[in-house]
Design a protein around this motif. Structure first.
Motif, PDB file in Angstrom:
ATOM      1  N   ASN A 164       0.852  -1.195   0.000  1.00 38.57           N
ATOM      2  CA  ASN A 164       0.000   0.000   0.000  1.00 38.57           C
ATOM      3  C   ASN A 164       0.897   1.256   0.000  1.00 38.57           C
ATOM      4  O   ASN A 164       2.099   1.155   0.210  1.00 38.57           O
ATOM      5  CB  ASN A 164      -0.907  -0.029   1.232  1.00 38.57           C
ATOM      6  N   LYS A 165       0.291   2.396  -0.224  1.00 35.78           N
ATOM      7  CA  LYS A 165       0.980   3.701  -0.217  1.00 35.78           C
ATOM      8  C   LYS A 165       2.030   3.798  -1.323  1.00 35.78           C
ATOM      9  O   LYS A 165       3.120   4.344  -1.093  1.00 35.78           O
ATOM     10  CB  LYS A 165       1.655   3.987   1.132  1.00 35.78           C
ATOM     11  N   LEU A 168       3.784   6.996  -2.104  1.00 29.83           N
ATOM     12  CA  LEU A 168       4.914   7.500  -1.296  1.00 29.83           C
ATOM     13  C   LEU A 168       6.262   6.934  -1.750  1.00 29.83           C
ATOM     14  O   LEU A 168       7.299   7.292  -1.184  1.00 29.83           O
ATOM     15  CB  LEU A 168       4.714   7.146   0.185  1.00 29.83           C
ATOM     16  N   SER A 195      -2.660   2.163  -3.753  1.00 23.97           N
ATOM     17  CA  SER A 195      -2.645   3.287  -2.829  1.00 23.97           C
ATOM     18  C   SER A 195      -4.074   3.487  -2.346  1.00 23.97           C
ATOM     19  O   SER A 195      -4.981   3.707  -3.162  1.00 23.97           O
ATOM     20  CB  SER A 195      -2.138   4.548  -3.535  1.00 23.97           C
ATOM     21  N   ALA A 196      -4.258   3.412  -1.053  1.00 26.15           N
ATOM     22  CA  ALA A 196      -5.611   3.588  -0.506  1.00 26.15           C
ATOM     23  C   ALA A 196      -6.143   4.985  -0.830  1.00 26.15           C
ATOM     24  O   ALA A 196      -7.338   5.216  -0.867  1.00 26.15           O
ATOM     25  CB  ALA A 196      -5.591   3.375   1.003  1.00 26.15           C
ATOM     26  N   LYS A 197      -5.215   5.930  -1.090  1.00 26.23           N
ATOM     27  CA  LYS A 197      -5.614   7.317  -1.376  1.00 26.23           C
ATOM     28  C   LYS A 197      -6.064   7.486  -2.815  1.00 26.23           C
ATOM     29  O   LYS A 197      -6.581   8.543  -3.176  1.00 26.23           O
ATOM     30  CB  LYS A 197      -4.426   8.257  -1.113  1.00 26.23           C
ATOM     31  N   SER A 220       0.505  -1.941  12.426  1.00 24.35           N
ATOM     32  CA  SER A 220      -0.268  -0.717  12.596  1.00 24.35           C
ATOM     33  C   SER A 220       0.338   0.402  11.736  1.00 24.35           C
ATOM     34  O   SER A 220       1.556   0.542  11.671  1.00 24.35           O
ATOM     35  CB  SER A 220      -0.229  -0.349  14.076  1.00 24.35           C
ATOM     36  N   VAL A 222       0.068   0.770   8.376  1.00 24.90           N
ATOM     37  CA  VAL A 222       0.304   0.464   6.957  1.00 24.90           C
ATOM     38  C   VAL A 222      -0.882   0.834   6.071  1.00 24.90           C
ATOM     39  O   VAL A 222      -0.774   0.870   4.851  1.00 24.90           O
ATOM     40  CB  VAL A 222       0.667  -1.026   6.732  1.00 24.90           C
ATOM     41  N   GLY A 223      -2.052   1.100   6.701  1.00 26.57           N
ATOM     42  CA  GLY A 223      -3.186   1.575   5.915  1.00 26.57           C
ATOM     43  C   GLY A 223      -4.357   0.608   5.800  1.00 26.57           C
ATOM     44  O   GLY A 223      -5.178   0.732   4.887  1.00 26.57           O
ATOM     45  N   LYS A 224      -4.479  -0.319   6.735  1.00 29.39           N
ATOM     46  CA  LYS A 224      -5.587  -1.274   6.677  1.00 29.39           C
ATOM     47  C   LYS A 224      -6.934  -0.565   6.780  1.00 29.39           C
ATOM     48  O   LYS A 224      -7.839  -0.797   5.973  1.00 29.39           O
ATOM     49  CB  LYS A 224      -5.462  -2.315   7.801  1.00 29.39           C
ATOM     50  N   SER A 226      -7.665   2.549   6.162  1.00 28.47           N
ATOM     51  CA  SER A 226      -7.878   3.386   4.983  1.00 28.47           C
ATOM     52  C   SER A 226      -8.336   2.542   3.805  1.00 28.47           C
ATOM     53  O   SER A 226      -9.260   2.921   3.077  1.00 28.47           O
ATOM     54  CB  SER A 226      -6.599   4.118   4.609  1.00 28.47           C
ATOM     55  N   ARG A 274      -6.842  -8.090  12.894  1.00 25.80           N
ATOM     56  CA  ARG A 274      -5.807  -7.231  12.318  1.00 25.80           C
ATOM     57  C   ARG A 274      -4.459  -7.429  13.013  1.00 25.80           C
ATOM     58  O   ARG A 274      -3.420  -7.147  12.451  1.00 25.80           O
ATOM     59  CB  ARG A 274      -6.226  -5.766  12.436  1.00 25.80           C
TER      60      ARG A 274
HETATM   61  P1  GDP Z   1      -3.799   0.952   9.913  1.00 21.74           P
HETATM   62  O1  GDP Z   1      -3.212   1.181  11.262  1.00 21.74           O
HETATM   63  O2  GDP Z   1      -3.086  -0.140   9.181  1.00 21.74           O
HETATM   64  O3  GDP Z   1      -5.274   0.774   9.915  1.00 21.74           O
HETATM   65  O4  GDP Z   1      -3.462   2.279   9.055  1.00 21.74           O
HETATM   66  P2  GDP Z   1      -4.405   3.540   8.736  1.00 21.74           P
HETATM   67  O5  GDP Z   1      -5.411   3.220   7.700  1.00 21.74           O
HETATM   68  O6  GDP Z   1      -4.866   4.132  10.011  1.00 21.74           O
HETATM   69  O7  GDP Z   1      -3.326   4.497   8.028  1.00 21.74           O
HETATM   70  C1  GDP Z   1      -2.198   5.023   8.712  1.00 21.74           C
HETATM   71  C2  GDP Z   1      -1.815   6.335   8.053  1.00 21.74           C
HETATM   72  O8  GDP Z   1      -1.389   6.121   6.703  1.00 21.74           O
HETATM   73  C3  GDP Z   1      -2.964   7.325   7.979  1.00 21.74           C
HETATM   74  O9  GDP Z   1      -2.444   8.618   8.245  1.00 21.74           O
HETATM   75  C4  GDP Z   1      -3.426   7.229   6.533  1.00 21.74           C
HETATM   76  O10 GDP Z   1      -4.001   8.433   6.070  1.00 21.74           O
HETATM   77  C5  GDP Z   1      -2.142   6.924   5.809  1.00 21.74           C
HETATM   78  N1  GDP Z   1      -2.365   6.170   4.568  1.00 21.74           N
HETATM   79  C6  GDP Z   1      -3.077   5.048   4.414  1.00 21.74           C
HETATM   80  N2  GDP Z   1      -3.044   4.625   3.129  1.00 21.74           N
HETATM   81  C7  GDP Z   1      -2.272   5.509   2.456  1.00 21.74           C
HETATM   82  C8  GDP Z   1      -1.847   5.609   1.086  1.00 21.74           C
HETATM   83  O11 GDP Z   1      -2.145   4.796   0.222  1.00 21.74           O
HETATM   84  N3  GDP Z   1      -1.036   6.671   0.779  1.00 21.74           N
HETATM   85  C9  GDP Z   1      -0.667   7.597   1.703  1.00 21.74           C
HETATM   86  N4  GDP Z   1       0.107   8.594   1.313  1.00 21.74           N
HETATM   87  N5  GDP Z   1      -1.045   7.521   2.993  1.00 21.74           N
HETATM   88  C10 GDP Z   1      -1.839   6.493   3.375  1.00 21.74           C
END
Ligand code: GDP
Ligand code: ZN
Length: 342
Positions: A164-165, A168, A195-197, A220, A222-224, A226, A274
């Motif tokens: 993911n991401k 970046l 990219s989740a975005k 934690s 990594v974007g799960k 999102s 998770r």
């Molecule tokens: P989780 O802990 O795995 O659930 O991660 P989150 O979904 O809370 O994401 C952690 C951070 O990464 C947040 O600030 C999100 O906005 C950011 N994020 C998640 N996916 C992406 C992505 O694809 N690109 C970017 N640039 N940031 C992301």
């Protein structure tokens, strides 16, 4: 502290509470048999456990109608994802359709993790794929990825690695990540990049999730959340909401729930799922979790080979012959070393 003797009144109250509990259980059984004998329960139909609420489960039939079901006493524990046979009943006073689960069908797979008593127990069933989410940030450590993969292999559920991401990625992170992902690709693990975005980047992932039951796991940050938010736009997200509710002391379930992706396929999710994978394992489980090592160990010259520097060690020979990457072998040894820390 000295053991306090209960007053007569307290003893009486405890007895009364226990009596009421027993009465309620009896009543429930009586309700079920009332419905049965009054012919209020329909014919047996197939369904799936969507959520578990302790004494009841939420079941969906094939048309996705939802039922609150009691469970027959001899049924054994049910988990989210279980396929069952149930008999639908009347609506309760809140307008929710009720029913009784009669049978659990055999599970295709079980996702297990330790409960608070450190017993490994299934928490979800019939999962086809574990989506292991990694990202350039937080840094994807090979050793951590290997730990997750070991847990997946031991559950006999195929993992895929989701980077993911990708928005970046820069030259430095590509330099680190691409050889790493290539190693996993060469071991037969499927890799996807998203990219989740950027919803447009999710096409291949949606295709992959379609017609399957998946769970998302990973470190934690990594974007799960999102990703799940983007893939399940109409469902207000539960994981954050759940922990907040629990903090406020509200009664909510923290067990797993099954969701349907609008683009096809199902997700089973819970905070516990998770966090899958990071618990104590035996040495044999760690070895089994390295798919390229598991069959080699039987070929070492010594039966009790520690795969350290013994002559005729099949693992070390495989590394020397480039059949096993040194990175994975080092990772295997490192996980063994840290077993006692988990
Ligand atoms: P989780 O802990 O795995 O659930 O991660 P989150 O979904 O809370 O994401 C952690 C951070 O990464 C947040 O600030 C999100 O906005 C950011 N994020 C998640 N996916 C992406 C992505 O694809 N690109 C970017 N640039 N940031 C992301
Ligand atoms: Zn050996």
């Amino acid at each position: 502290m000295a053991k306090r003797k209960l007053t007569k009144k307290q003893t009486w109250r405890i007895a009364k509470i226990q009596e009421e509990k027993a009465k309620r259980a009896e009543q429930k059984e009586a309700e079920i048999s009332d419905q049965l004998s009054a012919g209020e329960l329909g014919d047996e139909i197939h369904g799936q456990v969507i959520a578990h609420f302790g004494s009841q489960v939420e079941i969906e039939d094939r048309e996705r109608n939802s039922y609150r079901c009691f469970m027959r006493a001899n049924l054994g524990p049910l988990v989210t994802g279980d396929m069952v046979v149930f008999r639908p009943g009347a609506e309760n006073d809140k307008g929710i359709r009720q029913g009784v689960v009669e049978t659990r069908l055999d599970r295709e797979s079980e996702l297990s993790r330790p409960n608070p008593y450190n017993e490994i127990k299934p928490v979800a069933a019939n999962i086809d794929f574990i989506v292991l989410v990694v990202a350039p940030e937080p840094h994807a450590h090979a050793n951590l990825i290997d730990r997750y993969l070991v847990a997946c292999e031991n559950c006999h559920i195929e993992p895929i690695i989701l980077l993911n991401k990708v928005d970046l990625l820069d030259d430095l992170s590509r330099f680190h990540l691409y050889p790493l992902l290539e190693r996993y690709h060469n071991l037969g693990y499927q890799i996807l990049q998203v990219s989740a975005k950027d919803p447009d980047s999710l096409g291949d992932l949606k295709d992959f999730l379609n017609d399957r039951v998946s769970v998302f796991v990973g470190q934690s940050g990594v974007g799960k959340s999102s990703l799940i938010d983007t893939l399940l736009p109409d469902v207000e997200l539960k994981v954050g909401a759940l922990s907040e509710n629990t903090r406020k002391g509200k009664h909510t379930t923290t067990t797993a729930r099954l969701y349907h992706f609008p683009a096809g396929g199902d997700l089973i999710d819970s905070p516990g799922i998770r966090e899958f994978g990071l618990w104590h394992m035996s040495e044999d489980e760690v070895l089994y979790g390295f798919r390229e090592l598991r069959d080699l160990a039987g070929h070492c010259r010594f039966r009790d080979c520690r795969h350290e520097s013994e002559p005729g060690c099949a693992l070390i020979e495989a590394v020397d012959n480039d059949e096993v990457t040194p990175e994975r072998f080092v990772s295997y040894k490192r996980i063994l070393e840290t077993l006692s820390e988990l």
